[in-house]
Design an enzyme around this catalytic site. Structure first.
Site, mmCIF file in Angstrom:
data_model
loop_
_atom_site.group_PDB
_atom_site.id
_atom_site.type_symbol
_atom_site.label_atom_id
_atom_site.label_comp_id
_atom_site.label_asym_id
_atom_site.label_seq_id
_atom_site.Cartn_x
_atom_site.Cartn_y
_atom_site.Cartn_z
ATOM 1 N N LYS A 110 14.553 94.916 82.805
ATOM 2 C CA LYS A 110 14.607 96.509 83.105
ATOM 3 C C LYS A 110 14.871 96.831 84.573
ATOM 4 C CE LYS A 110 12.700 97.611 79.243
ATOM 5 N NZ LYS A 110 11.786 97.752 77.909
ATOM 6 N N LYS A 192 19.515 91.953 70.983
ATOM 7 C CA LYS A 192 18.202 92.567 70.268
ATOM 8 C C LYS A 192 18.106 93.969 70.024
ATOM 9 C CE LYS A 192 14.196 93.651 72.708
ATOM 10 N NZ LYS A 192 12.969 94.213 72.099
ATOM 11 N N LYS A 195 14.663 99.888 71.527
ATOM 12 C CA LYS A 195 14.419 101.272 71.375
ATOM 13 C C LYS A 195 15.021 102.054 72.460
ATOM 14 C CE LYS A 195 9.426 101.092 70.708
ATOM 15 N NZ LYS A 195 8.853 101.064 71.818
HETATM 16 P P1 ATP Z 1 12.436 98.922 74.515
HETATM 17 O O1 ATP Z 1 13.586 98.506 74.010
HETATM 18 O O2 ATP Z 1 12.016 100.152 75.068
HETATM 19 O O3 ATP Z 1 11.675 97.488 75.183
HETATM 20 P P2 ATP Z 1 11.291 97.688 72.383
HETATM 21 O O4 ATP Z 1 12.318 98.081 71.125
HETATM 22 O O5 ATP Z 1 11.173 96.266 72.572
HETATM 23 O O6 ATP Z 1 11.311 98.611 73.368
HETATM 24 P P3 ATP Z 1 8.329 97.622 72.031
HETATM 25 O O7 ATP Z 1 7.304 98.808 72.140
HETATM 26 O O8 ATP Z 1 8.644 96.956 73.396
HETATM 27 O O9 ATP Z 1 9.849 98.069 71.624
HETATM 28 O O10 ATP Z 1 8.047 96.373 71.205
HETATM 29 C C1 ATP Z 1 6.813 96.690 70.073
HETATM 30 C C2 ATP Z 1 6.766 95.491 69.142
HETATM 31 O O11 ATP Z 1 8.288 95.202 68.401
HETATM 32 C C3 ATP Z 1 6.701 94.133 69.895
HETATM 33 O O12 ATP Z 1 5.863 93.252 69.398
HETATM 34 C C4 ATP Z 1 7.987 93.662 70.230
HETATM 35 O O13 ATP Z 1 8.013 91.946 70.232
HETATM 36 C C5 ATP Z 1 8.625 94.020 68.671
HETATM 37 N N1 ATP Z 1 9.961 94.161 68.735
HETATM 38 C C6 ATP Z 1 10.814 94.662 69.401
HETATM 39 N N2 ATP Z 1 12.096 94.878 69.455
HETATM 40 C C7 ATP Z 1 12.169 93.917 68.221
HETATM 41 C C8 ATP Z 1 13.305 93.307 67.527
HETATM 42 N N3 ATP Z 1 14.544 93.669 67.566
HETATM 43 N N4 ATP Z 1 13.009 92.406 66.469
HETATM 44 C C9 ATP Z 1 11.803 91.964 66.254
HETATM 45 N N5 ATP Z 1 10.787 92.486 66.931
HETATM 46 C C10 ATP Z 1 10.833 93.460 67.943
#
Ligand code: ATP
Ligand code: LTN
Length: 327
Positions: A110, A192, A195
């Site tokens: 980040k 990965k 969001k």
């Molecule tokens: P950002 O990209 O903004 O960091 P994010 O997509 O990682 O957001 P979070 O709110 O940080 O989303 O994560 C919510 C949950 O989803 C956490 O338990 C995280 O481990 C899981 N998660 C996030 N991305 C993935 C993915 N690509 N595959 C599986 N689990 C995920």
């Protein structure tokens, strides 16, 4: 067992969040005492638009409900509405080594992504996450693979605290699913699904329209070759799509390979798009329903806040006492 997990309201909730985390919450709910939060304080650490935040928070709550979290069985609440989270964040910071915080992969990523906004909150993020978890005497934390490091940090903070102030905290365990722990981006399948990805084609949100789902799946990057087979190293694109298909259809991957033997990528993708359109319909429907009836969402959150507050208040007293603070 006590289960706790949370999702940030930043960005749009996608199928990676669902398969890696939210879907697991639902199965834990049957036999455990579950607490699920929208962790809005965490989302303040990256640039965001304050006028859109509330809507994003409510959207996450709708996703929890549509996924099957039952507010009669589980507590659903907004992190910032229970002030003990921020309070405990401070208390835990005195047993957290800065050197460990600087090692965190999410912090480094980040910080690289937002070089003009490397704020103290971004560095201290795992302390607040530890506070979320430890405040409720949590046993298990269902999360995706990317959060394993933060969970280790929570355990370290709890152990450090217990060593210094007595046996106050339970040491929680992460629950990371064997499949779906890391759903990959549709446009760059070696990264990965995230969001905060700038390209909305890289993820499918739980609220995407059927047209959007179809377009994104059909344009998902696939690999050279013709065969529909699972081989994440050589064929990351098709393997990721097979994982998504398998989890949504509850069919083992080897059965899917047989089912699609001799079929081309286009045929497989059309099938996957149809499956997702069907399985995600509930999210689109619930969103419409709650748009008309915002009151019921507020009631659910009010109740959740009250229940969470009772537990947090009680625990906070014990924590402060152990540290020698006047209560
Ligand atoms: P950002 O990209 O903004 O960091 P994010 O997509 O990682 O957001 P979070 O709110 O940080 O989303 O994560 C919510 C949950 O989803 C956490 O338990 C995280 O481990 C899981 N998660 C996030 N991305 C993935 C993915 N690509 N595959 C599986 N689990 C995920
Ligand atoms: N850091 C997590 C979100 C999060 C969380 C939590 C998850 C904040 N507090 C407590 C589980 C338990 C993330 O980025 N996904």
């Amino acid at each position: 067992m006590r289960v706790f997990s949370g999702i940030q309201p930043s960005g749009k909730i996608h199928i990676g969040n669902y398969l890696g985390s939210l879907m697991q919450w639902v199965s834990f709910q049957e036999k455990n005492e579950c607490i699920f939060s929208v962790v809005d304080l965490h989302s303040l650490t990256v640039p965001y638009n304050p006028s859109l935040l509330e809507e994003k928070i409510f959207e996450k709550v709708i996703a929890y409900l549509a996924a099957g979290i039952n507010p009669k069985k589980s507590i659903i609440f907004i992190q910032s509405q229970v002030k003990e989270h921020a309070e405990l964040n401070w208390l835990l910071s005195v047993v957290t080594p800065v050197s460990e915080l600087k090692r965190m992969t999410q912090y480094k990523e980040k910080a690289k992504k937002y070089p003009k906004n490397i704020n103290a909150g971004l560095l201290n993020y795992p302390i607040l996450m530890a506070a979320d978890i430890l405040l409720y005497d949590t046993d298990v934390v269902p999360v995706g693979e990317d959060q394993a490091q933060h969970l280790e940090m929570t355990r370290l903070i709890a152990r450090n605290f217990n060593k210094r102030f007595g046996n106050v905290f339970k040491i929680p365990k992460a629950f990371i699913p064997k499949t779906g722990e890391k759903i990959m981006s549709l446009t760059e399948p070696t990264k990965k699904m995230s969001k905060s990805d700038k390209n909305p084609k890289s993820y499918i949100t739980l609220f995407d329209s059927p047209e959007e789902i179809k377009k994104k799946i059909m344009s998902a990057q696939t690999d050279s070759g013709l065969k529909i087979e699972y081989n994440p190293k050589l064929k990351p694109g098709i393997s990721n799509l097979l994982t998504i298909y398998s989890l949504f259809s509850e069919t083992p991957i080897n059965r899917l390979e047989k089912k699609f033997e001799g079929k081309n990528y286009k045929f497989f993708k059309e099938n996957l798009a149809d499956l997702l359109i069907e399985k995600l319909a509930i999210f689109r429907e619930e969103k419409k329903k709650f748009k008309k009836d915002g009151g019921s969402l507020k009631r659910i959150l009010d109740e959740g806040r009250k229940k969470a507050q009772v537990i947090a208040f009680k625990k906070m007293k014990k924590i402060k006492k152990s540290m020698g603070l006047t209560i």
